[in-house]
Scaffold this active site. Structure first.
Site, PDB file in Angstrom:
ATOM      1  N   ALA A  48       0.793  -1.235   0.000  1.00 52.02           N
ATOM      2  CA  ALA A  48       0.000   0.000   0.000  1.00 52.02           C
ATOM      3  C   ALA A  48       0.820   1.277   0.000  1.00 52.02           C
ATOM      4  O   ALA A  48       0.249   2.359   0.035  1.00 52.02           O
ATOM      5  CB  ALA A  48      -0.914   0.011   1.237  1.00 52.02           C
ATOM      6  N   GLY A  51       3.101   3.556  -5.649  1.00 51.47           N
ATOM      7  CA  GLY A  51       2.524   3.130  -6.915  1.00 51.47           C
ATOM      8  C   GLY A  51       1.025   2.936  -6.905  1.00 51.47           C
ATOM      9  O   GLY A  51       0.272   3.699  -6.306  1.00 51.47           O
ATOM     10  N   ALA A 111       4.853  -9.128   3.373  1.00 51.61           N
ATOM     11  CA  ALA A 111       3.528  -9.555   2.893  1.00 51.61           C
ATOM     12  C   ALA A 111       3.454 -11.063   2.677  1.00 51.61           C
ATOM     13  O   ALA A 111       2.365 -11.642   2.720  1.00 51.61           O
ATOM     14  CB  ALA A 111       3.177  -8.827   1.598  1.00 51.61           C
ATOM     15  N   TYR A 224       0.623  -5.958 -16.597  1.00 56.64           N
ATOM     16  CA  TYR A 224       0.995  -5.056 -17.689  1.00 56.64           C
ATOM     17  C   TYR A 224       1.206  -5.896 -18.942  1.00 56.64           C
ATOM     18  O   TYR A 224       1.681  -7.031 -18.865  1.00 56.64           O
ATOM     19  CB  TYR A 224       2.258  -4.278 -17.328  1.00 56.64           C
ATOM     20  N   TYR A 234       9.502  -7.994 -21.465  1.00 54.92           N
ATOM     21  CA  TYR A 234       8.461  -7.974 -20.437  1.00 54.92           C
ATOM     22  C   TYR A 234       7.450  -9.105 -20.642  1.00 54.92           C
ATOM     23  O   TYR A 234       7.565 -10.152 -20.016  1.00 54.92           O
ATOM     24  CB  TYR A 234       7.747  -6.613 -20.388  1.00 54.92           C
ATOM     25  N   VAL A 273       6.040   5.538 -14.654  1.00 55.24           N
ATOM     26  CA  VAL A 273       7.293   5.646 -13.920  1.00 55.24           C
ATOM     27  C   VAL A 273       7.064   5.103 -12.519  1.00 55.24           C
ATOM     28  O   VAL A 273       6.329   5.692 -11.723  1.00 55.24           O
ATOM     29  CB  VAL A 273       7.774   7.109 -13.834  1.00 55.24           C
TER      30      VAL A 273
END
Length: 396
Positions: A48, A51, A111, A224, A234, A273
């Site tokens: 959290a 981003g 996490a 993405y 990617y 970014v």
């Protein structure tokens, strides 16, 4: 102390508390300037502090007046050392939420760890009862398996053969060719272990077993796809295998949740970014070209603009959530417009060290990179003496 940016490659090793607070306020102001969202009431955001995770927490709280719990790694400062930007972001968010009369709590920890999940369950049960939205936005380079103790490290590499293309040093503007060797089978497996859907699913199963999810809970994670320029490194590379696993996990969880009115979706977002994207060769140059064209067309969005649109026009709109053929929510639609991609490809083919500032928005990229860490932010006195030891309210 007077805090200045110090960089090491794609990482800034210092961050500025006042600058981070100003960036958080800017995002809050944006959301509050928009129409209210008829959305979630109690929200858990895992990852959290920066981003999309931070933007989702801000949008839920200040757009839908939701109570929130944020989970993120502890990285506090001292009188002689700055905290992480995420720590300062979270401190600023918690303060703003308190002032707005919203319930908000921070759980600091790994996490992936069982202890963090257990602390989070206990907090939700005590303070909120149940949550109706779970946002999973963990971007990590390493994972320690909570069952076996085995450590996995993710890599950003192509698969099958070496990959060569242009890249840029966004600090200097130098455009060079880079060749990246392909990932090994073990590296691919490790990347899926870190960045795939296993931990997201573990969180949902843990929360469901503890009966702290509403029957109609929504849960999302981010992915993405990008353009042809970035495909090899990617989406068709090691990280792409992890995203494939994440998306398969979403489909499986969606089947499990829908009987009670719940849903699970992967959100495909725009290239931005971020600390993560800055680490990927080729991507900073691509994003710089993308930013120039989208800004000129008036369709550029940052994290907070994308996330507000996600909540307002996708997650909490009337009727069924619009998804693509793979069940994904697409907010990369403007990035992948044919006219946008045509201009990006044109710039890509021509760009060199000599013309990069004319053909791309590399200066905008560089400035946004430093803003991630609280620097180069309007209205902040960077010559002022500040205390880097900032406390996060409501933190456990």
């Amino acid at each position: 102390m007077i805090i200045k940016p110090r960089t090491r490659g794609f990482i800034c090793t210092t961050s500025h508390p006042a600058g981070c607070a100003a960036q958080v306020k800017k995002q809050i102001d944006y959301v509050e300037s928009k129409p209210a969202i008829q959305g979630p009431k109690n929200v858990l955001v895992i990852g959290a502090s920066t981003g999309y995770g931070l933007a989702a927490r801000i949008t839920a709280a200040f757009g839908a007046r939701a109570n929130t719990v944020g989970v993120y790694r502890p990285s506090s400062g001292s009188e002689k050392r700055t905290a992480s930007a995420g720590w300062y972001n979270s401190a600023a968010f918690e303060q703003a939420a308190q002032e707005a009369g919203l319930k908000s709590f921070s759980v600091t920890g790994d996490a992936f760890a069982k202890e963090t999940k257990e602390k989070t369950v206990g907090l939700i049960r005590k303070e909120l009862g149940k949550v109706d939205l779970v946002v999973y936005s963990v971007a990590s380079a390493r994972k320690t398996d909570p069952e076996t103790g085995e450590v996995y490290n993710s890599v950003l590499k192509p698969i099958g053969k070496p990959y060569s293309n242009k890249t840029v040093n966004f600090h200097t503007g130098e455009v060079t060719e880079i060749t990246i060797e392909p990932a090994t089978d073990r590296e691919i497996q490790d990347t899926v272990a870190v960045m795939g859907g296993d931990d997201w699913q573990d969180w949902i199963e843990t929360l469901k077993a503890a009966e702290v999810l509403t029957d109609d809970v929504t849960t999302i994670a981010f992915s993405y796809i990008g353009s042809e320029i970035t495909q090899a490194i990617y989406r068709e590379g090691s990280i792409g295998r992890a995203k494939d696993h994440l998306e398969a996990t979403a489909l499986q969880m969606n089947e499990q949740l829908k009987s009670g009115g719940g849903r699970a979706h992967v959100v495909v977002s725009k290239g931005l970014v971020t600390q993560s994207s800055s680490a990927i060769p080729v991507v900073p140059l691509y994003i710089s070209a993308l930013y120039k064209d989208m800004k000129e067309k008036g369709i550029h969005e940052g994290c907070i603009e994308q996330t507000y649109r996600l909540f307002k026009d996708r997650l909490y709109t009337e009727g069924a959530v619009p998804v693509d053929e793979a069940g994904r929510i697409r907010i990369d639609d403007w990035e992948l417009r044919e006219d946008v991609q045509a201009e990006v490809v044109k710039a890509w083919e021509q760009v060199t060290t000599d013309n990069i500032y004319d053909l791309t928005d590399l200066e905008g990229y560089r400035r946004e990179f430093f803003q991630l860490f609280g620097f180069e932010t309007d209205g902040v006195d960077y010559e002022a003496d500040v205390n880097p030891d900032v406390k996060v309210p409501n933190s456990i």
